[in-house]
Design a protein around this motif. Structure first.
Motif, PDB file in Angstrom:
ATOM      1  N   ILE A 140       0.826  -1.208   0.000  1.00  0.00           N
ATOM      2  CA  ILE A 140       0.000   0.000   0.000  1.00  0.00           C
ATOM      3  C   ILE A 140       0.858   1.254   0.000  1.00  0.00           C
ATOM      4  O   ILE A 140       0.581   2.219  -0.720  1.00  0.00           O
ATOM      5  N   TRP A 141       1.931   1.236   0.787  1.00  0.00           N
ATOM      6  CA  TRP A 141       2.812   2.415   0.856  1.00  0.00           C
ATOM      7  C   TRP A 141       3.440   2.709  -0.504  1.00  0.00           C
ATOM      8  O   TRP A 141       3.520   3.858  -0.933  1.00  0.00           O
ATOM      9  N   GLU A 147       0.890   6.854  -6.667  1.00  0.00           N
ATOM     10  CA  GLU A 147      -0.338   7.585  -6.991  1.00  0.00           C
ATOM     11  C   GLU A 147      -0.263   9.053  -6.594  1.00  0.00           C
ATOM     12  O   GLU A 147      -0.916   9.896  -7.211  1.00  0.00           O
ATOM     13  N   HIS A 148       0.513   9.348  -5.560  1.00  0.00           N
ATOM     14  CA  HIS A 148       0.650  10.730  -5.084  1.00  0.00           C
ATOM     15  C   HIS A 148       2.107  11.174  -5.209  1.00  0.00           C
ATOM     16  O   HIS A 148       2.683  11.732  -4.267  1.00  0.00           O
ATOM     17  N   SER A 177      -5.332   9.869   1.961  1.00  0.00           N
ATOM     18  CA  SER A 177      -5.219   8.510   1.426  1.00  0.00           C
ATOM     19  C   SER A 177      -4.452   7.601   2.380  1.00  0.00           C
ATOM     20  O   SER A 177      -4.786   6.422   2.538  1.00  0.00           O
ATOM     21  N   VAL A 178      -3.411   8.152   3.005  1.00  0.00           N
ATOM     22  CA  VAL A 178      -2.655   7.367   3.994  1.00  0.00           C
ATOM     23  C   VAL A 178      -3.571   6.980   5.149  1.00  0.00           C
ATOM     24  O   VAL A 178      -3.569   5.831   5.600  1.00  0.00           O
ATOM     25  N   ARG A 179      -4.370   7.934   5.605  1.00  0.00           N
ATOM     26  CA  ARG A 179      -5.301   7.651   6.707  1.00  0.00           C
ATOM     27  C   ARG A 179      -6.325   6.589   6.307  1.00  0.00           C
ATOM     28  O   ARG A 179      -6.646   5.696   7.089  1.00  0.00           O
ATOM     29  N   LEU A 180      -6.824   6.682   5.108  1.00  0.00           N
ATOM     30  CA  LEU A 180      -7.889   5.784   4.666  1.00  0.00           C
ATOM     31  C   LEU A 180      -7.387   4.376   4.371  1.00  0.00           C
ATOM     32  O   LEU A 180      -8.028   3.389   4.758  1.00  0.00           O
ATOM     33  N   ARG A 181      -6.226   4.274   3.718  1.00  0.00           N
ATOM     34  CA  ARG A 181      -5.791   2.972   3.212  1.00  0.00           C
ATOM     35  C   ARG A 181      -4.667   2.323   4.016  1.00  0.00           C
ATOM     36  O   ARG A 181      -4.595   1.092   4.097  1.00  0.00           O
ATOM     37  N   LEU A 182      -3.793   3.145   4.594  1.00  0.00           N
ATOM     38  CA  LEU A 182      -2.635   2.574   5.273  1.00  0.00           C
ATOM     39  C   LEU A 182      -2.803   2.515   6.793  1.00  0.00           C
ATOM     40  O   LEU A 182      -2.346   1.568   7.425  1.00  0.00           O
ATOM     41  N   GLN A 183      -3.436   3.510   7.349  1.00  0.00           N
ATOM     42  CA  GLN A 183      -3.563   3.547   8.805  1.00  0.00           C
ATOM     43  C   GLN A 183      -4.285   2.329   9.392  1.00  0.00           C
ATOM     44  O   GLN A 183      -3.905   1.857  10.458  1.00  0.00           O
TER      45      GLN A 183
END
Length: 222
Positions: A140-141, A147-148, A177-183
């Motif tokens: 994901i990272w 993507e960003h 996006s980090v909060r939504l997908r990685l956190q």
């Protein structure tokens, strides 16, 4: 591969010695096959290991491939794998060699099954869930960085006054996006007591949003 308990060969069961030699022979065969596929000479492989900081001399490589030397140490395996640009696991139970392998003395299993046990990918391997979380985090990272891309590059530009128009919005979208997908993955790591990988320095504030780190004592109480 060498191990202290094999120092006194006369005290080791003959079947164990055969297994020990076969495992090492497979590793050396995988090294030789990979080296030749890369059209790399034994001297070039030796030179690359020297560049990496732990030289495996050409004569050692030649003795492996001729069968005169029947041992390989773990440090040698690691540096040779790096010199060949493959994972050490790819040399230990190389799927390219095909067929079955004695994973343990007298335990004949498919090469891929042996490989997956060695790497921890086998569904019954201890720590498989932790390994899955680490791989999912890395996947994901990497996706988020791609993507960003523009927002991630801001990590290396400390002078916000020189940021191009729209940079703040891109950075905000990146953080969202980090909060939504990685956190969620990072939170699950904390919950299971697994060490959470570092993010970019400017994103360390996100660590405060994770649940408290569980200790071994906490996990034993559950």
């Amino acid at each position: 591969m060498t191990h202290g308990r094999y120092a006194d060969w006369s005290a080791v069961d003959e079947d164990v010695l055969d297994w020990h030699d076969q495992i090492t022979k497979d590793v050396i065969e995988a090294i030789t096959r990979t080296r030749k596929d890369l059209e790399m000479t034994a001297q070039e492989l030796a030179d690359e290991t020297r560049r990496l900081g732990h030289e495996v001399p050409r004569n050692v490589i030649a003795n492996w491939e001729s069968g005169r030397r029947k041992t390989i140490t773990i440090p040698e395996l690691i540096v040779v794998a790096e010199a060949l640009d493959v994972a050490p696991a790819d040399l230990v139970f190389s799927p390219a060699l095909g067929g079955h392998v004695n994973y343990l003395p007298g335990k004949d299993i498919g090469r891929w099954s042996a490989f997956s046990r060695f790497t921890g990918e086998h569904p019954h391997s201890p720590g498989t869930f932790d390994l899955y979380l680490l791989r999912e985090h890395a996947r994901i990272w990497q996706e988020l960085q791609r993507e960003h891309h523009d927002a991630f590059q801001l990590e290396f530009n400390f002078d916000r006054e020189n940021w191009s128009p729209g940079s703040e919005e891109k950075r905000t979208a990146f953080i969202d996006s980090v909060r939504l997908r990685l956190q969620p993955v990072r939170a699950r790591m904390r919950e299971t007591g697994c060490e959470v990988p570092d993010l970019a320095p400017s994103l360390k504030f996100l660590n405060a949003e994770l649940p408290p780190l569980k200790t071994d004592f906490d996990l034993e109480d559950e």
